[in-house]
Design a protein around this motif. Structure first.
Motif, short mmCIF file in Angstrom:
data_model
loop_
_atom_site.label_atom_id
_atom_site.label_comp_id
_atom_site.label_asym_id
_atom_site.label_seq_id
_atom_site.Cartn_x
_atom_site.Cartn_y
_atom_site.Cartn_z
N LYS A 50 27.82 -15.53 -19.27
CA LYS A 50 26.67 -14.63 -19.12
C LYS A 50 25.36 -15.42 -19.23
O LYS A 50 24.42 -15.19 -18.46
CB LYS A 50 26.74 -13.54 -20.19
N ARG A 51 25.30 -16.34 -20.19
CA ARG A 51 24.10 -17.16 -20.36
C ARG A 51 23.84 -18.01 -19.11
O ARG A 51 22.71 -18.10 -18.62
CB ARG A 51 24.24 -18.07 -21.58
N VAL A 52 24.91 -18.65 -18.63
CA VAL A 52 24.75 -19.53 -17.47
C VAL A 52 24.42 -18.73 -16.21
O VAL A 52 23.67 -19.19 -15.34
CB VAL A 52 26.03 -20.38 -17.26
N ALA A 53 24.96 -17.50 -16.12
CA ALA A 53 24.69 -16.66 -14.95
C ALA A 53 23.22 -16.29 -14.82
O ALA A 53 22.75 -15.94 -13.73
CB ALA A 53 25.54 -15.39 -15.01
N GLY A 87 33.37 -23.37 -14.17
CA GLY A 87 32.44 -23.87 -15.17
C GLY A 87 32.15 -25.36 -15.05
O GLY A 87 31.11 -25.84 -15.51
N LEU A 88 33.07 -26.09 -14.43
CA LEU A 88 32.91 -27.55 -14.32
C LEU A 88 31.58 -27.95 -13.69
O LEU A 88 30.95 -28.93 -14.10
CB LEU A 88 34.06 -28.16 -13.51
N ILE A 112 28.82 -26.36 -20.98
CA ILE A 112 27.88 -25.49 -20.27
C ILE A 112 26.85 -24.84 -21.20
O ILE A 112 25.79 -24.41 -20.75
CB ILE A 112 28.63 -24.39 -19.47
N VAL A 113 27.16 -24.77 -22.51
CA VAL A 113 26.19 -24.25 -23.48
C VAL A 113 26.19 -25.14 -24.72
O VAL A 113 27.20 -25.79 -25.01
CB VAL A 113 26.50 -22.79 -23.90
N HIS A 172 24.13 -17.38 -10.25
CA HIS A 172 24.51 -16.07 -9.71
C HIS A 172 25.98 -16.02 -9.27
O HIS A 172 26.60 -14.96 -9.31
CB HIS A 172 23.61 -15.71 -8.53
N LYS A 173 26.53 -17.16 -8.86
CA LYS A 173 27.92 -17.19 -8.39
C LYS A 173 28.92 -16.89 -9.52
O LYS A 173 30.08 -16.58 -9.26
CB LYS A 173 28.24 -18.55 -7.77
N LEU A 174 28.46 -17.00 -10.76
CA LEU A 174 29.35 -16.76 -11.90
C LEU A 174 29.44 -15.28 -12.26
O LEU A 174 30.21 -14.91 -13.16
CB LEU A 174 28.87 -17.55 -13.13
N HIS A 175 28.68 -14.43 -11.58
CA HIS A 175 28.66 -13.00 -11.92
C HIS A 175 30.05 -12.40 -11.81
O HIS A 175 30.52 -11.70 -12.72
CB HIS A 175 27.67 -12.28 -11.00
N TRP A 176 30.75 -12.66 -10.70
CA TRP A 176 32.08 -12.09 -10.50
C TRP A 176 33.14 -12.86 -11.26
O TRP A 176 34.16 -12.30 -11.66
CB TRP A 176 32.41 -12.05 -9.00
#
Length: 493
Positions: free
Chosen positions: A316-319, A222-223, A298-299, A325-329
């Motif tokens: 989910k919002r950031v993804a 998240g950083l 991040i939000v 997209h890298k935050l999906h997993w």
């Protein structure tokens, strides 16, 4: 008991107890607050009514300043933990606050703490089970299985229910629905507890590692998605928000007292218990501050208000952003860590609640049926089933914020009584053996009482009123029923 525990073992025990599900569920309620449409007496924190001489519009959120709230709460827990350690070391058996209060301060105070522990355990598990349901919804969404929110959200929504774009799914208030996942997880784990469970140290250690890994994954990934503009203003509601946030986020530290109750198994309790308590709180506070800083970075902090799965939903919002997209997993990994943490927390607290009822029944303060043991499974089956339905049904109806507020006021009140108990026993029984003594005389117990009351003052007035009603009901039960069944009762001639 064998004296085998050192400071490292105590710290590991403490981290395992503290790193639970709270950080994944109530952090959104602490950051965003519980804003109301208009100022009212019931929704305003007690301290704001006293200082500002009037009502405000709901409980203020801490915003990004929740990091300060976390430090404040860690200090309070350190003071109270030392008091717990002295009280726990004064009797020859380990146990809950009820057990050793009964042995040291008498039946009436023990009844109050036992009645209070029922409140604490029940509402904390209601809160966790609502959070569990929200994470189940997020998991189904990740897999791509859409279901009707009617059966996946509480019937009462004080802030309504919005989708990721901020559009209203349900308006504020009641709607025709029921939180089925929250209801089912409690009943499922109740069946497990009735049949008996032996949680090995290795299994517990694995669950702790999974939970810590989920927190670290969120922080590290998240950083790179932090927007500094989200930190302005850092403390949107000033000191009121910081205190109110601390009053709610206190939920995440519940369990730290497990370090103090193990004082009898320490090689050098006078040295090792303070080290274990302080090291536990330092490690957990650093992890929690990392989550708070990344989440509010991040939000926007307002977007997590009333969210029972704020960490996962923020991912989910950031993804959905171009580079997200890298935050999906990562989202899936955090989901699994959170769900593991919640299952273990519900299991432990449901077990603890049933055992408090069992102990109170064995002391003849509750009906005998609560201390009956199942002939095959050798567990307090009736107490476990009652505790299960007591938690499961409200979990389907109400939101995470209401439950966290009630759990925290119950816990803080128990801490106040424990701290006062240390002072009283220092005066009444100064020569009694103590495996551990709180340093600096009565200073730390007094500070513990003051800080716990301060955090209680950050909770809404309606929470205090509900709590007093609960205590009054408890005292009526004691006077009209429990006292007359007690082995110490002597009827008047």
């Amino acid at each position: 008991m064998k004296k085998t525990l050192g400071p490292v073992s105590l710290t590991a025990l403490g981290i395992g107890a503290v790193i639970g599900s709270g950080i994944f569920t109530v952090i959104g309620v602490a950051i965003g607050g519980n804003p109301a449409a208009m100022a009212s007496f019931g929704d305003s924190p007690v301290i704001d009514l006293l200082l500002h001489h009037g009502a405000i519009a709901g409980r203020p959120g801490a915003g990004p300043a929740l990091a300060i709230s976390l430090v404040l709460v860690a200090i309070v827990c350190a003071l109270t933990g030392l008091c717990y350690a002295e009280l726990a070391s004064m009797i020859p058996i380990a146990g809950s606050a009820y057990t050793y209060t009964y042995a040291t301060l008498g039946e009436l105070i023990a009844w109050v703490i036992g009645w209070d522990l029922i409140l604490e355990y029940a509402f904390s598990n209601m809160s966790v089970s609502v959070g569990f349901a929200a994470h189940v919804v997020a998991l189904l969404d990740w897999i791509g299985v859409p279901l009707s929110p009617k059966w996946l959200s509480p019937a009462y929504l004080p802030l309504g229910l919005q989708d990721l774009q901020g559009k209203d799914i349900y308006a504020t208030g009641w709607h025709a629905g029921f939180n089925i996942p929250a209801f089912l997880i409690v009943l499922l784990l109740t069946v497990v507890l009735v049949r008996g469970i032996r949680e090995s140290a290795r299994t517990n250690n694995i669950m702790v590692l999974v939970k810590i890994a989920a927190i670290l994954l969120f922080v590290f990934f998240g950083l790179s998605f932090i927007h500094p503009s989200n930190y302005h203003p850092f403390s949107p509601n000033g000191w009121s928000g910081v205190l109110a946030g601390g009053s709610i986020i206190f939920f995440t530290y519940i369990g730290f007292d497990s370090v103090s109750t193990a004082s009898e198994e320490c090689r050098q309790p006078r040295r090792d218990v303070p080290i274990g308590i302080l090291a536990t709180l330092i490690v957990c506070t650093l992890l929690y501050i990392g989550v708070a800083i990344v989440l509010t970075g991040i939000v926007p902090w307002q977007s997590v208000a009333g969210d029972a799965a704020p960490v996962v939903n923020a991912l989910k919002r950031v993804a959905l952003t171009p580079d997200g997209h890298k935050l999906h997993w990562v989202q899936l990994a955090v989901l699994i860590g959170a769900l593991v943490g919640m299952i273990s927390s519900i299991l432990v607290f449901q077990l603890g609640q049933a055992r408090v009822w069992f102990a109170m029944s064995r002391d003849r303060l509750l009906p005998d049926v609560f201390s009956r043991v199942h002939p095959r499974f050798r567990t307090p089956a009736f107490a476990t089933w009652v505790a299960g339905f007591l938690v499961a049904i409200p979990a389907g109806l109400f939101d995470v914020g209401t439950f966290a507020e009630m759990s925290n006021i119950g816990t803080l009140f128990a801490f106040v009584l424990v701290s006062i108990g240390v002072i009283v026993l220092r005066y009444k029984e100064p020569e009694r053996h103590r495996g551990f003594r709180v340093p600096f005389g009565p200073v730390i117990p007094v500070l513990s009482v003051l800080f716990c009351v301060l955090l209680m003052a950050g909770l809404p007035t309606k929470t205090w009123l509900r709590f007093f009603v609960w205590l009054i009901i408890g005292l009526f039960v004691y006077v009209l029923y429990s006292r007359k069944r007690s082995e110490f009762y002597t009827p008047k001639a």
